[in-house]
Motif scaffolding. Structure first.
Motif, PDB file in Angstrom:
ATOM      1  N   HIS A  83      28.960  36.917  33.537  1.00  0.00           N
ATOM      2  CA  HIS A  83      30.424  36.922  33.493  1.00  0.00           C
ATOM      3  C   HIS A  83      30.963  35.821  34.404  1.00  0.00           C
ATOM      4  O   HIS A  83      30.315  35.420  35.362  1.00  0.00           O
ATOM      5  CB  HIS A  83      30.980  38.263  33.968  1.00  0.00           C
TER       6      HIS A  83
ATOM      7  N   ILE B 186      34.915  39.028  37.979  1.00  0.00           N
ATOM      8  CA  ILE B 186      34.362  40.344  38.310  1.00  0.00           C
ATOM      9  C   ILE B 186      35.199  41.485  37.731  1.00  0.00           C
ATOM     10  O   ILE B 186      35.077  42.628  38.141  1.00  0.00           O
ATOM     11  CB  ILE B 186      34.184  40.525  39.841  1.00  0.00           C
TER      12      ILE B 186
ATOM     13  N   THR C 237      28.167  39.930  38.931  1.00  0.00           N
ATOM     14  CA  THR C 237      28.885  39.138  37.939  1.00  0.00           C
ATOM     15  C   THR C 237      27.987  38.044  37.373  1.00  0.00           C
ATOM     16  O   THR C 237      27.913  37.852  36.159  1.00  0.00           O
ATOM     17  CB  THR C 237      30.155  38.519  38.576  1.00  0.00           C
TER      18      THR C 237
ATOM     19  N   GLU D 247      33.093  44.396  36.428  1.00  0.00           N
ATOM     20  CA  GLU D 247      32.466  45.106  37.527  1.00  0.00           C
ATOM     21  C   GLU D 247      33.480  45.992  38.255  1.00  0.00           C
ATOM     22  O   GLU D 247      33.170  47.118  38.634  1.00  0.00           O
ATOM     23  CB  GLU D 247      31.810  44.114  38.495  1.00  0.00           C
TER      24      GLU D 247
END
Length: 178
Positions: free
Chosen positions: A164, A167, A159, A170
């Protein structure tokens, strides 16, 4: 996107097949930075030599190349980050820099515009074997996430590397690969 509207996310072998069709070193490096470091196309195109710390194996991401061709600050505070640079890319970046005639540390590394990069990506896609699914330029970051998760990278660390603050992306990539 495939026929069902699902984004194509490559594995390592599919990317290497694509990479073998890329005709020049500058474009290969741009795509490599996207898929090996998780950078956005605009972030790669905004890099200057003073953003690359080859000795410490890091890239400092501080901006993005806009569609108008100007470097703008990152939109989100998490997008300003330090990203690990694999040794293979350190070597490739150093080789590329040596080919240039005395590059200015403050000038952009890649003198490619965003729309040209997307066009070149699509043109390279046409050279691929039909067995390789047709991806989009923006899919390289998700391909990086997929490969990283498959290689055991912690989603929280990933992340941060992607810039980002949550998460969610992801997790969606993780769900996609199962």
């Amino acid at each position: 996107m495939n026929k069902l509207g699902k984004e194509i996310i490559w594995n390592k072998e599919q990317y290497l097949s694509f990479r073998a069709c890329v005709p020049d070193k500058a474009h290969r490096l741009v795509y490599d930075l996207m898929i090996q470091c998780g950078l956005r196309a605009g972030e790669v195109l905004a890099l200057t030599w003073d953003h690359v710390d080859a000795d410490q194996h890091f890239i400092h991401v501080e901006g993005s190349l806009s569609s108008e061709g100007t470097i703008v600050p990152c939109k989100m505070k998490f997008s300003n980050r330090v990203v690990p640079l694999p040794q293979s890319l350190v070597t490739d970046m150093n080789d590329y820099k040596e080919q240039l005639k005395d590059p200015d540390e403050k000038s952009r590394i890649f003198l490619i515009q965003r729309n040209q990069l997307a066009h070149d990506f699509d043109r390279t896609m046409q050279k691929l074997s039909p067995e390789i699914p047709r991806a989009q330029l923006s899919s390289l970051r998700k391909s990086f996430a997929r490969i990283s998760l498959k290689d055991g990278v912690n989603p929280v660390e990933l992340t941060g590397q992607l810039g980002h603050d949550t998460i969610a992306v992801e997790h969606s990539v993780l769900a996609y690969q199962n």
